[in-house]
Design an enzyme around this catalytic site. Structure first.
Site, mmCIF file in Angstrom:
data_model
loop_
_atom_site.group_PDB
_atom_site.id
_atom_site.type_symbol
_atom_site.label_atom_id
_atom_site.label_comp_id
_atom_site.label_asym_id
_atom_site.label_seq_id
_atom_site.Cartn_x
_atom_site.Cartn_y
_atom_site.Cartn_z
ATOM 1 N N LEU A 68 3.858 0.436 1.121
ATOM 2 C CA LEU A 68 3.985 0.112 -0.409
ATOM 3 C C LEU A 68 4.220 1.294 -1.356
ATOM 4 C CD1 LEU A 68 3.959 -2.198 -2.797
ATOM 5 C CD2 LEU A 68 1.470 -1.719 -2.800
ATOM 6 N N ILE A 94 -3.056 -5.474 -1.118
ATOM 7 C CA ILE A 94 -3.006 -5.983 -2.549
ATOM 8 C C ILE A 94 -1.788 -5.014 -3.231
ATOM 9 C CG2 ILE A 94 -4.021 -6.342 -4.826
ATOM 10 C CD1 ILE A 94 -6.600 -6.845 -3.277
ATOM 11 N N CYS A 95 -0.999 -5.662 -3.863
ATOM 12 C CA CYS A 95 0.245 -5.067 -4.496
ATOM 13 C C CYS A 95 0.044 -4.901 -6.074
ATOM 14 C CB CYS A 95 1.469 -5.727 -4.529
ATOM 15 S SG CYS A 95 2.958 -4.926 -5.033
ATOM 16 N N MET A 96 -0.721 -3.694 -6.256
ATOM 17 C CA MET A 96 -1.018 -3.472 -7.795
ATOM 18 C C MET A 96 -0.938 -1.890 -7.943
ATOM 19 S SD MET A 96 -4.460 -5.714 -8.351
ATOM 20 C CE MET A 96 -5.032 -4.907 -9.775
#
Length: 238
Positions: A221, A163-165
């Protein structure tokens, strides 16, 4: 009968009386000397067991024990708050994986009804989005690791379901964030990122998300955003 006079060996002063200090010294009651009767009383007092109970101070917790206590206490409270909240009914649920307080399974039943993701869930008969949450040893001072397990999503998530948060990175996390608030933000992120359920054509081999791919994707990321910040990086950097 004549009286026999016994001459006292005790020295008298000019008044004819024996000085008190002399009397005590002669009969063994001066400072530091006990009479036989006094010795018996003293021995009895020493032999009598003490009835006073001394409360023992518990040994201090080690760093690891303290960290585990803090993590467990916080997660128990978080879990209770989510399970007892009537506002979340029909939105999402959380359960312990194998009765492990440090690993949860999150099931998201509802997202924005106007989103494409919601339409995909209805069209494909997908009852919920399953998300795995793992809490590190130093939680709540470090963020949990989250990844989508099923269904396979396109857009909105990274390889392996990572998840990109920013809130899930060490620099973006704060110990004041609650897990409930984090889940709500994730639901909004899926919609904002235009996540869609991946469908496979007939004869096409389906793919599945795996933990190893998710961990690698998230690691890359974090490195990228540590270098460029949370802005769109150059195409060559992905």
């Amino acid at each position: 009968m004549g009286m026999i006079l016994v001459r006292s060996c005790l020295a008298r002063d000019e008044t004819g009386f024996v000085p008190e200090s002399t009397t005590k010294r002669e009969f063994g009651v001066s400072q530091g000397i006990q009479t036989p009767n006094q010795r018996n009383i003293s021995k009895t007092r020493k032999d009598k067991p003490s009835t006073t109970h001394i409360k023992e101070t518990p040994a201090p917790l080690s760093y690891k024990q303290h960290a585990r206590h803090v993590r467990t206490t916080r997660l128990m409270k978080e879990l209770k708050d989510i399970k007892t909240s009537s506002e979340l009914e029909g939105t999402f649920t959380v359960d312990l994986l194998d009765n492990n307080i440090f690993e949860w399974n999150l099931k998201i039943y509802r997202v924005d009804a106007d989103s494409e993701l919601h339409k995909d869930m209805v069209a494909t008969g997908t009852p919920f989005i399953l998300v795995n949450i793992v809490f590190p040893d130093n939680f709540p001072f470090s963020p949990p690791f989250m990844r989508v397990q099923q269904p396979v999503l396109e857009d909105g998530v990274l390889d392996g379901g990572a998840i990109c948060m920013e809130i899930l990175t060490p620099k973006g996390w704060s110990s004041s964030y609650t897990i409930e608030a984090l889940i709500h933000q994730f639901r909004a992120t899926l919609v904002k990122g235009k996540a869609r359920i991946k469908t496979f054509k007939k004869g096409e081999t389906p793919i599945f998300f795996c933990k190893e791919d998710a961990e690698l994707a998230f690691e890359n990321l974090v490195k990228t955003h540590n270098k460029h910040g949370w802005l769109t990086p150059p195409i060559t950097e992905g």
